[in-house]
Each structure stands twice: as structure tokens, then as C-alpha cells.
Design an enzyme around this catalytic site. Structure first.
Site, PDB file in Angstrom:
ATOM      1  N   TYR A 190      -0.947  -0.489  10.466  1.00 58.09           N
ATOM      2  CA  TYR A 190      -1.213  -0.869   9.071  1.00 58.09           C
ATOM      3  C   TYR A 190      -0.020  -0.491   8.189  1.00 58.09           C
ATOM      4  O   TYR A 190       0.455  -1.292   7.379  1.00 58.09           O
ATOM      5  CB  TYR A 190      -2.492  -0.185   8.572  1.00 58.09           C
ATOM      6  CG  TYR A 190      -2.870  -0.545   7.149  1.00 58.09           C
ATOM      7  CD1 TYR A 190      -3.327  -1.821   6.825  1.00 58.09           C
ATOM      8  CD2 TYR A 190      -2.768   0.395   6.113  1.00 58.09           C
ATOM      9  CE1 TYR A 190      -3.678  -2.152   5.512  1.00 58.09           C
ATOM     10  CE2 TYR A 190      -3.114   0.071   4.807  1.00 58.09           C
ATOM     11  CZ  TYR A 190      -3.566  -1.204   4.507  1.00 58.09           C
ATOM     12  OH  TYR A 190      -3.909  -1.524   3.205  1.00 58.09           O
ATOM     13  N   SER A 222       0.872  -1.185   0.000  1.00 55.32           N
ATOM     14  CA  SER A 222       0.000   0.000   0.000  1.00 55.32           C
ATOM     15  C   SER A 222       0.899   1.223   0.000  1.00 55.32           C
ATOM     16  O   SER A 222       2.044   1.152   0.462  1.00 55.32           O
ATOM     17  CB  SER A 222      -0.857   0.018   1.261  1.00 55.32           C
ATOM     18  OG  SER A 222      -1.442   1.293   1.457  1.00 55.32           O
TER      19      SER A 222
HETATM   20  P1  NAD Z   1     -11.430  -6.278   1.059  1.00 57.35           P
HETATM   21  O1  NAD Z   1     -11.722  -6.146   2.512  1.00 57.35           O
HETATM   22  O2  NAD Z   1     -12.514  -5.934   0.090  1.00 57.35           O
HETATM   23  O3  NAD Z   1     -10.923  -7.739   0.719  1.00 57.35           O
HETATM   24  C1  NAD Z   1     -10.022  -8.430   1.556  1.00 57.35           C
HETATM   25  C2  NAD Z   1     -10.398  -9.904   1.573  1.00 57.35           C
HETATM   26  O4  NAD Z   1      -9.464 -10.577   2.439  1.00 57.35           O
HETATM   27  C3  NAD Z   1     -11.800 -10.177   2.153  1.00 57.35           C
HETATM   28  O5  NAD Z   1     -12.535 -11.002   1.265  1.00 57.35           O
HETATM   29  C4  NAD Z   1     -11.514 -10.869   3.486  1.00 57.35           C
HETATM   30  O6  NAD Z   1     -12.512 -11.833   3.853  1.00 57.35           O
HETATM   31  C5  NAD Z   1     -10.173 -11.511   3.208  1.00 57.35           C
HETATM   32  N1  NAD Z   1      -9.446 -11.824   4.440  1.00 57.35           N
HETATM   33  C6  NAD Z   1      -9.279 -11.042   5.545  1.00 57.35           C
HETATM   34  N2  NAD Z   1      -8.590 -11.701   6.473  1.00 57.35           N
HETATM   35  C7  NAD Z   1      -8.281 -12.914   5.960  1.00 57.35           C
HETATM   36  C8  NAD Z   1      -7.563 -14.029   6.433  1.00 57.35           C
HETATM   37  N3  NAD Z   1      -7.047 -14.065   7.673  1.00 57.35           N
HETATM   38  N4  NAD Z   1      -7.427 -15.101   5.622  1.00 57.35           N
HETATM   39  C9  NAD Z   1      -7.970 -15.111   4.381  1.00 57.35           C
HETATM   40  N5  NAD Z   1      -8.679 -14.089   3.879  1.00 57.35           N
HETATM   41  C10 NAD Z   1      -8.821 -12.997   4.659  1.00 57.35           C
HETATM   42  O7  NAD Z   1     -10.147  -5.360   0.804  1.00 57.35           O
HETATM   43  P2  NAD Z   1      -9.378  -4.924  -0.538  1.00 57.35           P
HETATM   44  O8  NAD Z   1      -9.466  -3.449  -0.620  1.00 57.35           O
HETATM   45  O9  NAD Z   1      -9.790  -5.757  -1.672  1.00 57.35           O
HETATM   46  O10 NAD Z   1      -7.890  -5.263  -0.087  1.00 57.35           O
HETATM   47  C11 NAD Z   1      -7.097  -6.274  -0.666  1.00 57.35           C
HETATM   48  C12 NAD Z   1      -5.648  -5.954  -0.360  1.00 57.35           C
HETATM   49  O11 NAD Z   1      -5.304  -4.686  -0.953  1.00 57.35           O
HETATM   50  C13 NAD Z   1      -5.326  -5.831   1.135  1.00 57.35           C
HETATM   51  O12 NAD Z   1      -4.080  -6.424   1.395  1.00 57.35           O
HETATM   52  C14 NAD Z   1      -5.246  -4.336   1.341  1.00 57.35           C
HETATM   53  O13 NAD Z   1      -4.430  -3.964   2.430  1.00 57.35           O
HETATM   54  C15 NAD Z   1      -4.660  -3.870   0.003  1.00 57.35           C
HETATM   55  N6  NAD Z   1      -4.913  -2.451  -0.291  1.00 57.35           N
HETATM   56  C16 NAD Z   1      -6.174  -1.994  -0.520  1.00 57.35           C
HETATM   57  C17 NAD Z   1      -6.369  -0.630  -0.759  1.00 57.35           C
HETATM   58  C18 NAD Z   1      -7.727  -0.044  -0.997  1.00 57.35           C
HETATM   59  O14 NAD Z   1      -7.850   1.187  -1.009  1.00 57.35           O
HETATM   60  N7  NAD Z   1      -8.779  -0.800  -1.197  1.00 57.35           N
HETATM   61  C19 NAD Z   1      -5.295   0.234  -0.760  1.00 57.35           C
HETATM   62  C20 NAD Z   1      -4.024  -0.269  -0.533  1.00 57.35           C
HETATM   63  C21 NAD Z   1      -3.843  -1.621  -0.308  1.00 57.35           C
END
Ligand code: NAD
Length: 273
Positions: free
Chosen positions: A153, A140
Site C-alpha cells: 500500500y 496517503s
Molecule cells: P472507501 O473504501 O470508503 O472508498 C473507496 C471507493 O473506491 C469505494 O467506493 C470503492 O468501491 C471504490 N473502488 C475500489 N476499487 C475500485 C476500482 N477498481 N474502480 C473503481 N472504484 C473502485 O475508501 P476511502 O477512505 O474513501 O478512500 C479513498 C481514497 O483515499 C483511497 O485512494 C485511499 O487510499 C485514500 N486514503 C484514505 C485514507 C483513510 O484513512 N480513509 C487515508 C489515506 C488515503
């Protein structure tokens, strides 16, 4: 022609957000997918039936869930070519919020750091003996620098950067490594884990008020159309599909080509890191 055709892609956190979109787009490009998340029913609802997709419940904090998924992927599809360590949670809060946030921070360290390490361990030997592999880790922009409100985070994502770079160095020529550093991408479930909403201010600095106003208008459907059109320079908040499209670009490469790091922004995003 897609280089992903018949590659086997294992994706953690594939029941929602980026992970679910990525699983669907990989299937469209002819890949086999091993889709993992905490809840198998949610995976089935997000991805739908596909003979080319194996869905399993797996908690990334549990190494045996991941080694079991790799074994199942090897049995079903012959091996894991690409691992996407996507599962992550974001319990933003200030240090003064520790009483409320402490438990979620501990879980965040487990999921975001140990989960990525577990994923790497689970595929490592199989990829090395296959002679090639690709690991894609979700970091991120929060991992770029320290800002108020995201100590834990941000630290987990900085750790993901380190884990990724070490893997690249140790396995050069065998395992390709890509680090994805999304900016803020609304429209996924990630914001649901925020403990103190004020803590998102750190990533926005002096742009906080303007950003909140714009996001409020977008949510209410009253924003200037330019702010929500990717065809204008005013585009303010990236659609998750656009981030996933660029992840696919990094993944859909010949074996000999590595895109080692990507950040994708809306041209008019307001993030300070
Ligand atoms: P999201 O919450 O929509 O999806 C995350 C998924 O991970 C969910 O389906 C959840 O059930 C699953 N999950 C959580 N804990 C888990 C575990 N212990 N084992 C297996 N699955 C698990 O979030 P997203 O935005 O799609 O994020 C995906 C990745 O992208 C993350 O690593 C997040 O930190 C990163 N990210 C997202 C953003 C953003 O703005 N959306 C920005 C930077 C980084």
C-alpha cells in the site's frame, strides 16, 4: 461565489467514503459531476438523483471504462475540468502474510497505481487541447516513508506521488496537480480491505496501544468528549467531512492558483509518519 461553479469534476470511487462526500459537496457548489465506481446502484444510493451528475460504473483498472466515462462527460457537460483519482484499496499485511495477501496486493497495485495512471491518460489529451485542467490524486501519509505492514500500500502511494509530480512537470501551465495525503481517517470503507489488522501498527509505532484504546472508546461511544470534538486540541480522529472540506478548498481555486499538496490531521492524531 465558488470557482467550482459549472466546472466538470470526474471522481473515481464515488460510491462511498471521501469520493461520495466529495461528489455531494461539488454538486452543492454548482459543479457538474461525473461519478464513477464499480457499482452503479451503489453510486445512485450514495449520491441520489441530480441532473448535474452523471453516474457510471467504471473499474479504474480498465482504461476503456475511463476513456468511455470521459467521452460521456464531454458529451453531457462539454469536457472534464477536474479529475479526482480517488478510488483505492488498502490490503495491509506483513510479508509473512503473503499467502493470504498476495492476490489483494496484486489488485492494490492495479487499482492504486494503474488506476491513477489510467485516469491521467484518459483525461490528458482532452485537458491539453482544452488548454487547462486539474488532476487531484489521493495519496496517503503511508507514501511518505516505509513502515512495517504496508509495503505494498505504501509503495502504491509513493508511486502516486511520483506520477503526480511528473504530470506537474510535464504539463506545467496546462494541468494543475494536487496530491492529497490523508492521515488515518476512520469512518470510510477503506479499513474493510485490511488483511492483517496488526499491520496498522506500523503507522503508529509506540503509540499503537494508546491509539487502539482511544479508537475502541470512540467506537463504543465512551470516549472523553474532547477526543471527538474538532473544537478541542485533544481531537483524535478526523471526520471524513473535514478531510473533504480541505480537498474542496484545494479544488475551489481560480484557474491560476494551485494548492499542490495537502495533509490534514486531527491535532491529537498518533501517526508517526
Ligand atoms: P472507501 O473504501 O470508503 O472508498 C473507496 C471507493 O473506491 C469505494 O467506493 C470503492 O468501491 C471504490 N473502488 C475500489 N476499487 C475500485 C476500482 N477498481 N474502480 C473503481 N472504484 C473502485 O475508501 P476511502 O477512505 O474513501 O478512500 C479513498 C481514497 O483515499 C483511497 O485512494 C485511499 O487510499 C485514500 N486514503 C484514505 C485514507 C483513510 O484513512 N480513509 C487515508 C489515506 C488515503
Amino acid at each position: 461565489m465558488s470557482y467550482l461553479r459549472d466546472r466538470v469534476v470526474m471522481i473515481t470511487g464515488a460510491a462511498g467514503g471521501f469520493g461520495a462526500l466529495l461528489a455531494l459537496r461539488c454538486l452543492e457548489r454548482g459543479a457538474f459531476v461525473v461519478a464513477l465506481d464499480l457499482d452503479e446502484t451503489a453510486l445512485a444510493a450514495a449520491i441520489g438523483p441530480s441532473e448535474r451528475c452523471l453516474m457510471r460504473s467504471a473499474d479504474v483498472t480498465n482504461i476503456s471504462d475511463l476513456t468511455g466515462a470521459v467521452a460521456a462527460g464531454v458529451e453531457a457537460f462539454g469536457g472534464i475540468d477536474v479529475l479526482v483519482n480517488n478510488a483505492g484499496i488498502m490490503p495491509l499485511a506483513f510479508y509473512r502474510d503473503h499467502a493470504e495477501a498476495g492476490e489483494a496486493w496484486a489488485r492494490c497495485i492495479d487499482v492504486n497505481i494503474k488506476g491513477v495512471l489510467n485516469g491521467i491518460i484518459a483525461v490528458h489529451d482532452q485537458m491539453i487541447s482544452a488548454g487547462r485542467g486539474h488532476v487531484v490524486n489521493l495519496s496517503s501519509i503511508y507514501g511518505n516513508a516505509a513502515v512495517a505492514g504496508s509495503a505494498v500500500y505504501g509503495a502504491t502511494k509513493a508511486a502516486v506521488n511520483q506520477l503526480s509530480e511528473s504530470l506537474r512537470l510535464e504539463s506545467q501551465g496546462k494541468i494543475k496537480v494536487t496530491v492529497v495525503k490523508p492521515t488515518g481517517v476512520p469512518g470510510t470503507g477503506l479499513g474493510g480491505g485490511v488483511i492483517n489488522p496488526s499491520a496498522i501498527a506500523g503507522i503508529l509505532g509506540a503509540n499503537y496501544e494508546g491509539y487502539m484504546g482511544t479508537m475502541g472508546q470512540i467506537a463504543a461511544g465512551s470516549a472523553d468528549p474532547a477526543l471527538v470534538s474538532k473544537d478541542t486540541i485533544e481531537y483524535a480522529a478526523l471526520d471524513p467531512e473535514l478531510l473533504v472540506e480541505q480537498m474542496l478548498h484545494a479544488m475551489d481555486q481560480p484557474w491560476g492558483v494551485v494548492i499542490s499538496e495537502i495533509t490534514v490531521r486531527a491535532a491529537n492524531d498518533r501517526y508517526v509518519i
